[in-house]
Motif scaffolding. Structure first.
Motif, PDB file in Angstrom:
ATOM      1  N   CYS A 275     -23.808   8.777  -9.179  1.00 60.02           N
ATOM      2  CA  CYS A 275     -25.034   8.250  -8.591  1.00 60.02           C
ATOM      3  C   CYS A 275     -26.030   9.396  -8.438  1.00 60.02           C
ATOM      4  O   CYS A 275     -25.709  10.547  -8.721  1.00 60.02           O
ATOM      5  N   ILE A 276     -27.224   9.055  -8.003  1.00 57.40           N
ATOM      6  CA  ILE A 276     -28.299  10.029  -7.866  1.00 57.40           C
ATOM      7  C   ILE A 276     -28.784  10.051  -6.419  1.00 57.40           C
ATOM      8  O   ILE A 276     -28.985   9.009  -5.812  1.00 57.40           O
ATOM      9  N   GLN A 277     -28.955  11.271  -5.890  1.00 56.10           N
ATOM     10  CA  GLN A 277     -29.580  11.412  -4.577  1.00 56.10           C
ATOM     11  C   GLN A 277     -31.063  11.699  -4.802  1.00 56.10           C
ATOM     12  O   GLN A 277     -31.430  12.626  -5.524  1.00 56.10           O
ATOM     13  N   TYR A 278     -31.903  10.858  -4.195  1.00 56.80           N
ATOM     14  CA  TYR A 278     -33.349  10.963  -4.419  1.00 56.80           C
ATOM     15  C   TYR A 278     -34.057  11.192  -3.092  1.00 56.80           C
ATOM     16  O   TYR A 278     -33.834  10.477  -2.118  1.00 56.80           O
ATOM     17  N   ASN A 279     -34.928  12.202  -3.062  1.00 56.24           N
ATOM     18  CA  ASN A 279     -35.728  12.487  -1.875  1.00 56.24           C
ATOM     19  C   ASN A 279     -37.196  12.293  -2.244  1.00 56.24           C
ATOM     20  O   ASN A 279     -37.757  13.060  -3.030  1.00 56.24           O
TER      21      ASN A 279
END
Length: 641
Positions: A275-279
């Motif tokens: 998965c991707i962590q997006y800020n």
């Protein structure tokens, strides 16, 4: 609030980082662990959804896509045999959703989890009631396979992408076609709705991503940058950015206003994106990866992998999924889908039975065991013929299995591998490797055991035939005469003649004792794929990519008759034990039964969705087994007369 896993993002608060899930072929999925009560009583799944005339299925077929339901209770696996629904906690099979005989490439749950959509090679989108397993409606209009489906966030609209170079929007309630995006020359890949449901992210085979405004029916942006197939896209919650993942081993974040790539993360071949962590504040993404059964966060600048332990993974992905925890499902062709608990990094269970192309099948001497082998898996599988239960898996080959033959002693089994260029002898009872025969310098394509079990012949791409003593491992001799791959071998019933079929379009008959060529049969106009002697040894049958089967007189080497009727390459043939019937398997997924005496086509068996690569009658002649490109083997019950 739960949202569906594929193509969507999850968040708890505006202040916390957001996790983004991208779906890929044989994907990795995140889902919550909840107990589910099956809607259908447990049964023998090897007999679910069988085609007419089939008794049992070996394997669930090739898995194409795996997703979880929004509440995390179910896992849906799109496959070559239909859609398998599993209990997410136990891994148990609950039921099989099967429409027409077609390979299912894609599935999607509606946001409420009550409806499942599917698409595949029958060019049809089907909607299923998840609670009852019944088909609600079907939507037709595509002219080629459907490879992607998705529901709008409100569940009222569905989008489908197809190999016919179109993307279509449908009314879920009525099944009515709302809009078609066409006029493009490249096949579309994945499709995904934006969070507000007003836009679509669409990929194609030219490695482009189109941003389509649903209301105005216009293309807003064309995103260029990936160098290989784009396997997944997803919008950020504010719909300002799009995340994409490609076979070029990169993950990209795109600014949808400017149409530019803001960030590129490179992953190597051993790293799988979970998965991707997006800020959104700093416009940065981080990859959560799995590697060697462990989880990491990758530093985008240094490329270093930071291990994720139980405490840190909680802090990162506690983002609105159920508090019971989360699992990570990982799998590849021919291997079980492993279910991991991300919080403890322990494996919970495996979704077993998903297979790859079945290239070889063989009945045991008593007919009670079936051996199968093929692409994608390095093992030989032994099955109970009556129940379809997997009895054992024989491990030792380091490449795909190309041939199988039970020894007449009923104790051992021989297997060949194309990639590792070896033949192995196995003890059927213990499952242990007895002997490994090495000597070929190219892929071993075919094997055959003499009727007395004292000679093993192996054909390869060298091209040469090596004869072995299967008891001692001694190489006895070699036969050379073909100019291309030797793909099929058969001993005459008395063991004096060995027949070989090759991609050089010929069949050679060899004197086993002298190694001399008796006859060279040259009537086929394309590759020879399979050969078989009649039980009395007077005739030989051969199949070819020229769409025909030829019956030959073994003594004279003359063609007796040609059986025509298949519409494509004929890949496999087998005689019944009494010699009255011949079965033939074709690239077009059909099996034909012929009367050997008259050459008349008796009947056609339909049920596979891939080429028929191998056929064999049971020792009593009452059943026929077929191994297929679709990843399954089927046992067919034959009429007594």
């Amino acid at each position: 609030m739960h949202k569906k896993v594929e193509f969507f993002l999850y968040t708890i608060t505006q202040d916390n980082p957001i996790m983004l899930r991208i779906s890929f072929f044989i994907p990795f999925i995140l889902l919550s662990l909840l107990v589910v009560t099956p809607k259908i009583s447990a049964q023998d799944y090897a007999k679910w959804g069988l085609p007419d005339g089939a008794k049992v299925r070996f394997g669930k077929g090739i898995a194409a896509r795996v997703i979880s339901s929004p509440d995390g209770k179910l896992i849906a696996v799109a496959s070559s045999t239909g859609i398998w629904i599993h209990d997410a906690l136990t891994g148990d099979e609950l039921y099989l959703l099967k429409g027409q005989n077609a390979y299912v490439f894609c599935v999607a749950f509606s946001s409420d989890g009550l409806t499942l959509a599917s698409g595949g090679t029958d060019n049809t989108i089907r909607l299923w009631d998840v609670r009852t397993g019944t088909e609600l409606r079907s939507m037709t209009g595509h002219t080629m396979s459907i490879n992607s489906v998705d529901f709008s966030p409100d569940g009222k609209t569905m989008v489908s992408g197809s190999h016919d170079n179109t993307v279509r929007l449908w009314d879920v309630q009525t099944g009515t076609l709302l809009e078609t995006l066409d006029g493009y020359t490249d096949r579309f890949g994945t499709v995904a709705f934006s969070t507000d449901g007003t836009k679509l992210g669409i990929t194609n085979r030219a490695y482009l991503i189109y941003l389509w405004d649903i209301n105005t029916r216009t293309i807003l942006q064309t995103l260029k940058g990936h160098e290989k197939r784009i396997s997944g896209v997803a919008f950020t919650p504010d719909d300002k950015f799009l995340i994409s993942k490609s076979s070029d081993r990169t993950v990209r974040m795109w600014d949808l206003t400017a149409g530019t790539s803001l960030e590129i993360i490179k992953v190597n071949s051993r790293e799988n994106v979970v998965c991707i962590q997006y800020n959104s504040d700093i416009k940065k993404i981080k990859c959560v990866l799995s590697k060697a059964n462990s989880f990491f966060i990758k530093d985008n600048i240094t490329g270093e992998l930071q291990p994720v332990n139980g405490e840190s993974i909680d802090n990162i992905i506690n983002i609105g999924l159920n508090s019971d925890g989360m699992t990570h499902v990982i799998g590849e062709l021919g291997n079980p889908l492993q279910v991991w608990d991300v919080r403890t990094l322990t494996r919970l269970q495996e979704l077993t039975g998903y297979t790859n192309r079945v290239r070889a099948v063989a009945y045991s001497i008593d007919g009670n065991i079936l051996a199968t082998g093929g692409s994608g898996s390095l093992t030989v599988s032994l099955w109970d013929v009556k129940t379809g239960t997997l009895l054992n898996e024989l491990s030792g080959h380091t490449g795909r299995v190309s041939g199988l033959a039970f020894n007449p002693d009923a104790i051992s089994l021989a297997s060949s591998s194309y990639s590792d260029e070896t033949i192995r002898l196995w003890d059927i009872q213990t499952g242990k490797s007895i002997l490994t025969l090495s000597g070929h310098t190219d892929g071993v394509s075919s094997i055959a055991l003499s009727p007395d079990g004292n000679i093993l012949a192996a054909g390869s791409d060298e091209p040469a035939i090596l004869l072995w003593n299967p008891h001692t491992g001694e190489q006895l001799t070699s036969f050379k005469g073909h100019t291309k791959n030797i793909v099929s071998l058969a001993f005459s019933p008395d063991g004096d003649i060995l027949a070989s079929g090759s991609w050089d379009n010929t069949i050679l008959l060899w004197d086993v004792n002298t190694g001399e060529t008796i006859h060279k049969l040259t009537d086929h106009m394309d590759r020879v794929s399979s050969i078989a002697f009649t039980p009395n040894g007077s005739k030989l049958a051969s199949s070819s990519w020229d769409d025909t089967i030829i019956l030959w007189d073994v003594e004279t080497g003359e063609a007796i008759k040609t059986l025509s009727g298949h519409a494509d390459d004929v890949h496999s043939i087998a005689f019944s034990p009494d010699g009255r019937f011949l079965a033939s398997g074709c690239w077009d997924s059909t099996i034909r039964l012929w009367d050997v005496q008259t050459g008349i086509h008796i009947t056609t068996l339909n049920g596979h969705v891939g080429s028929i690569d191998n056929l064999e009658f049971s020792p009593d002649g009452k059943t026929l087994v077929s191994g297929s490109f679709d990843g399954t083997a089927l046992i067919w019950e034959l009429a007594s007369e």
